[in-house]
Design a protein around this motif. Sequence first.
Motif: not given
Length: 621
Positions: A354-355, A361-365, A387-388, A392-393
């Motif tokens: 997994x990238x 992203x998940x950590x920021x959420x 979403x952006x 990009x990911x």
Amino acid sequence: MSREIIGNSFKYIIDESYGINKDGFIAIGTESIVYKGLKTKSDGDLQFSCVLKFKPKIQIIDGKEINRLETFKTEEWGIFEELRECRSVVRIDDVVDDLGDFSLPCEHISSEVIDASSYFCVVEEFIDGWNLDEFCREEFWKLRKIVPIENGLQKKVEYSEFSVEEKKAIAISYNYDNQLKYQNQILLFMINLCEIMEFVTEQKNILHLDIKPENIMVTRYGKELVLIDFGRSKRVTTADRFAISSLTPVDYNKNETQEKQYQYGALGYAAPECFCEAAAGSNFPFSYKGEQGKMSIESDIFSFGATFWECLNMFEIITKTNSANFDIYDFYKEHFLNDAAYCNRDLSLTTTTYHLKLEKIIKKCTRTRNHDFTTSDKFYHSYKDLRKDIELAKDSVPTIIKDEDVKVRTAFHLCGVMISLALVFLIINSIYHLQAYKIAEHKWDNLTATYNDTQFSKLNQIAHDYISSASANRIDSTYDKIVNFTYQNNGNISDYEATMLVELLIYIGNRDNLPKRVDEIMLYADPGNFKAISNEIVKLDVFDECTGYELATAIYNVEVSKTNVIEAYDTLQKYKDNKDFRNAVIKLKNVLDNDENIRFIMDRTQHTRQEILEFFNSITK
């Protein structure tokens, strides 16, 4: 006692052909017992699929009696109606306050019976598919199975109970290519979920407050998401973006905090601010010192990130164990209800495939809450930005196919750069269209096998995909297949079915078969919808001799544009004895048969009023 529920316009029964044990049971929800149902018009026999959610009329929360029927009708129902325009949010069709003499034994609840004394029923549209939890574990990775038990019943078996051989088979399937395919599918789901939440939260100012895999449906055909269960939702405003709820303090040393009524959301997905304050000397499990019960878009985004994390980790956040010796709350209290495990979630538990951008992203959420988490740029504050980043990911993830570059380089050497590019483009284009056509055909066959009228929107979408993916030599046969089903399914087609067929004919653009196709539509048209259907047909501009088009144009001119009355009268005279199009001829006669048109015909012809009326009467004899 009855097994039938009488609603406003429909009557409802449990669909006993559905479910692993053919009892219609779907699930136990946050506040409801959910069954697959069938609804029938009170004056007819046509049945449609639906979902019957039985909710308790009264709930006792913290010693207080709450009228759930009243709160549902005054709060939740309004939210559903406001979101009704979004097809990615489940729709409510009916609310039945009084179940009458309906009675349903149910082994899934302590009272063991659902009846009018304790429950009311919310009727929702049926989403044919899986919830996201089921899709990940059962449909994609096959981590659950159904096995027979005694008395002809069946049960679901979790991966932990699989045999050694079955676990080896799962391990083999967990290869690089499948991991990448799965990653791509989850990315598509999360982008889709962002789009839905943009509408719900940023356009309609509604917080869901119970986002988790079980509340996200995946449609069987199309793999599109539909958000369900707004039982915890709260309205906010642009001026005041917070929803405040007075959460009663609880003792975190007891198992009561595992129950849904003590927090917004579900254990493992709810943001720390959605948990209740600690009482009786117990310790609040997180370092967050802000106001408990003060919820915002950041609260839903936390649950979004937890859902994203769960899908990639395949970690049972809400464990569905059958072991009587296993205390799930003690497990989470010791291992999971703390900042280190609950917040700042990473992907260390899972594959390195997994990238890493997904982990950021998940950590920021799910970042640990601090005093400024609703304003700091270290957190997400909109689904547009979220979403952006996911898009990009997705653009930067590795490809699955590894050997194409060699083939392309070889082609370059053999044929030259320009020829190779053209060949590669043609081949890829051909393969793409062939695969797209097969996929569309498969979707069409599956949908039409069990079709009912409530699924027209999906039928329309698939029909367009089916035609647009067909090669030139398949377009006519594909259209024939679509219209044959449309005509045979109903006998008479509705205005929206006619609209679909006209749109397909416009796309096809083949004028040779157009008169025949238009005649078919008019022959099968529902007489009660001639006005709307004629309005669609005139868009086709048929230049060749075509009875259906002439009649449709005449009906349209008289009833819609209020012009060309004499031409319509001439058309009526021309086709007055046509038996095949008798319904359309009668419709044309009816729209002409009024004082204004009769006077106009008298002024422009040699006919008297009596002659015109006798002509009209001769048609209906």
